[in-house]
Every structure is written in structure tokens, then in C-alpha cells.
Scaffold this active site. Structure first.
Site, short mmCIF file in Angstrom:
data_model
loop_
_atom_site.label_atom_id
_atom_site.label_comp_id
_atom_site.label_asym_id
_atom_site.label_seq_id
_atom_site.Cartn_x
_atom_site.Cartn_y
_atom_site.Cartn_z
N CYS A 251 4.35 73.84 23.32
CA CYS A 251 3.14 74.60 23.62
C CYS A 251 2.15 74.55 22.46
CB CYS A 251 3.51 76.03 24.01
SG CYS A 251 2.21 76.87 24.95
N HIS A 333 7.25 74.93 28.85
CA HIS A 333 8.32 75.73 28.24
C HIS A 333 9.68 75.38 28.84
CE1 HIS A 333 6.21 78.86 25.77
NE2 HIS A 333 5.19 78.36 26.44
N GLU A 335 12.57 76.53 28.03
CA GLU A 335 13.47 77.69 28.16
C GLU A 335 13.22 78.42 29.47
OE1 GLU A 335 9.78 79.65 26.90
OE2 GLU A 335 10.75 77.75 26.43
#
Length: 362
Positions: A251, A333, A335
Site C-alpha cells: 500500500c 492488502h 492480510e
């Protein structure tokens, strides 16, 4: 819906929406964005990348499973305000520890409900992100007051608000990573912990000397809020670090890494926020659904790097890989909380790059 406290959502370059205030009742200003996640409002509320922003939830009912302390992405929320179509006053979930409104009061976050969030989202998509104010509807909402409130907003120093205050270590038996914290989500740290990594987490403005002092195997550049061009000293640090250790980023970390290699960054019209963004791996041709939260994008590559991922919806760049150094990054992302689990393997790819890149001595 508590109709005792009338409020307004006032866009600087657009319409005014009428609704009802809840949470911490105090006028607030921020940059308004919309996020399309169907679930995960708690993770959205506590994602440091939303610092200084007013977040509009496009899913109409928010708060139906309450809030619990286990799923927090940071110690507290950093967003400036929340906009929902309807809040749930009676959550139903065995993990619920506090209602949405109580959580917002506790953390001093102003919110407004009863807004036509579809109309608001359409406006932002057509006209772009803008400043907004959530305010109590009273005679004090004069043009002078609103101008002063809008002019008071600044997100330049936002990294210093969300980064860790001092370095700390999370023990592990695997690779030792120096994590540069620009507002890191706990989900990222958990993903790396699950893979056995030892993590030394550094404040955003730590020097190269401080970082290398712990002799890490690699450098991890985290997510975070704001304009990457506002932290030039960090970019200079990264320019040095990429020649001393393998480096990976997510990011904001991806944007900073790209700038360090001479790529250009530009602000998007309304950004990517939500858990349903399709991305394509340019090496394999396979598509995945990703979770994203960013306002800026790499718009032009330098000769040093190549594109590794692309967004299927709008063809924006979603990842880079250096042509010779053990360096790579992604805009989305892995995760994925909130969001899908499709791209968790990215962490394994990152760790493989670090393991195969070796550990150069400074």
C-alpha cells in the site's frame, strides 16, 4: 434511529445531506471517501490508513454484529467521522463486547446516519473525493464557520499521528524483518507472525542506521495514510535501504518504494476502498479478489522496475518488481481483513524474495 439530534453532512464542492448525529457529538471535518466492504466495519474503523478521513459505508446496515477488542486493526480509530445509512442499535453476535455507538463515543468519533449513501457514493464517483463536515444542524452553521472549518483541515502530518512512538520487537524463530510502521494494521503483523518471523517494528522516521543496527534479513514497508510525497526523508531512507537489504512493501509502502525508484505517483479520483477489487498477476495471468484502501496510485514506471500486478477494473498498477534487486511491492492488502483471503500467499512470496535475496552487510 435517534431523531433528537439533527445533523448535516456538508460537502465542500457538493450537496448537503440531512441526517441524525450519533457517537461523539462534536462537529468534525475530513476528506470523505466511500468503502464498499459488505462486512468488516470494525476493521475499517480501526485501519490507520483512514486517518483524517470521513468514511461512508456503502453497505446500508452497520453495527449489526457489534464491536469486539480482538478484531481491532489498531489500538484506536484514527478516522475523522463515519457516515452510514442506518446503524444497528441491537447487535446480535456472541463476540460482541460493545455497541457501535458506544465504541464511537468512547473514541470521540462523530457519526451521522439517515444519509442516502447511494446518492453520496454516486456523487463522489462522478466528482471525486472532497472535504466534508459532519455538523449539528443549528444556527451556528454560517458560511464563515464552514469556511473556517474547511480551511482548518490538513492531512500533511498524518503519518506522525499513526506510527509507533518507539521501536519494539515481536519474537519469532524465522526471518528477522525490520518493519517500518507508517500506520501498520495488526492483521499484517499477525500474518508475518504466523509465518514465524521475528519483527522489529520501527517508527516511520527512524534513520537507516537505527534500522540496520538490528541486522535484519529484510525490510518491510507498511501501509499508511496520506500523500507519499509529504515524507521525502522516508523516501531518501528507502533509496539507501534497497541497496543494503531485500525490501518489500504494501500500500503506502508500495508507493514510497516506487517513488524511490523514480516512478511517478498521482492522486486517484475517488480511490480504492473495500474488499472486492479484482487484481491480475501479470506473470501467471491469474486473477484474485483483493482488499484495498488507498487514494494514490503509481501512474508511470521507471526503467528500473516492472509491473507485476494490475487492477482488472481500471487497469491501474497494483504491484511492481525490481529488475535486478530483491525488491517488490503490492498496492493491495494480502492480510485481507476486511476482505477475501485470496492473496495471503503474497506474504510467502515476499519472504521467499527476502530469503533468496541474502543478507548484505551494511
Amino acid at each position: 434511529m435517534d431523531k433528537n439530534i439533527k445533523a448535516k453532512l456538508i460537502l465542500e464542492n457538493g450537496p448537503t445531506f440531512n441526517g441524525y448525529a450519533f457517537g461523539h457529538i462534536k462537529d468534525t471535518v475530513g476528506e470523505i471517501v466511500f468503502t464498499t466492504g459488505l462486512t468488516g466495519y470494525q476493521e475499517t474503523l480501526t485501519d490507520p490508513s483512514f486517518a483524517g478521513q470521513i468514511v461512508c459505508m456503502t453497505y446500508p446496515l452497520i453495527g449489526n454484529y457489534g464491536i469486539n477488542l480482538e478484531d481491532m486493526e489498531a489500538e484506536k480509530p484514527h478516522l475523522s467521522g463515519l457516515v452510514v445509512r442506518s446503524k444497528c442499535d441491537y447487535p446480535n453476535n456472541w463476540r460482541c463486547e460493545i455497541k457501535l455507538e458506544g465504541f464511537l463515543k468512547q473514541n470521540k468519533i462523530m457519526a451521522i446516519e439517515g444519509i442516502d449513501t447511494r446518492a453520496l457514493t454516486r456523487f463522489l464517483r462522478n466528482n471525486g473525493t472532497t472535504k466534508a463536515i459532519i455538523a449539528i444542524d443549528n444556527e451556528e452553521l454560517t458560511e464563515e464557520y464552514l469556511k473556517e472549518k474547511f480551511d482548518s483541515y490538513s492531512n500533511i502530518d498524518v503519518i506522525s499521528q499513526v506510527t509507533s512512538k518507539e521501536a519494539y520487537t515481536i519474537e519469532g524463530n524465522g526471518l528477522h524483518l525490520a518493519v517500518i510502521d507508517f500506520g501498520i494494521k495488526r492483521g499484517i503483523l499477525e500474518s508475518l507472525k504466523k509465518r514465524g518471523c521475528k519483527l522489529t517494528v520501527f517508527p516511520a522516521f527512524s534513520s537507516v542506521e537505527e534500522i540496520l543496527k538490528v541486522n535484519p534479513d529484510g525490510i518491510f514497508l507498511s501501509n499508511g495514510p496520506g500523500d507519499p510525497y509529504y515524507i521525502p526523508q522516508v523516501i531518501e531512507n528507502i533509496k539507501e535501504l534497497v541497496n543494503l537489504r531485500p525490501v518489500v512493501g504494501i500500500c503506502l509502502g508500495h508507493q514510497l518504494l516506487s517513488i524511490a525508484f523514480g516512478c511517478k505517483i498521482e492522486r486517484m479520483k475517488f480511490g480504492h476502498h473495500g474488499g472486492n477489487h479484482p487484481v491480475k498477476n501479470l506473470e501467471t495471468g491469474r486473477c484474485y479478489i483483493s482488499s484495498q484502501n488507498h487514494e494514490f496510485v503509481v501512474s508511470e514506471l521507471s526503467e528500473e522496475v516492472m509491473a507485476s500486478w494490475v487492477n482488472v477494473n481500471d487497469n491501474t498498477l497494483e504491484g511492481i518488481r525490481h529488475k535486478s534487486l530483491p525488491v517488490s511491492s503490492v498496492q493491495f492488502h494480502p492480510e485481507a481483513s476486511p476482505g477475501p483471503l485470496d492473496t495471503g500467499f503474497i506474504f510467502d512470496d515476499f519472504l521467499k524474495i527476502i530469503a533468496e535475496g541474502g543478507n548484505k552487510n551494511a
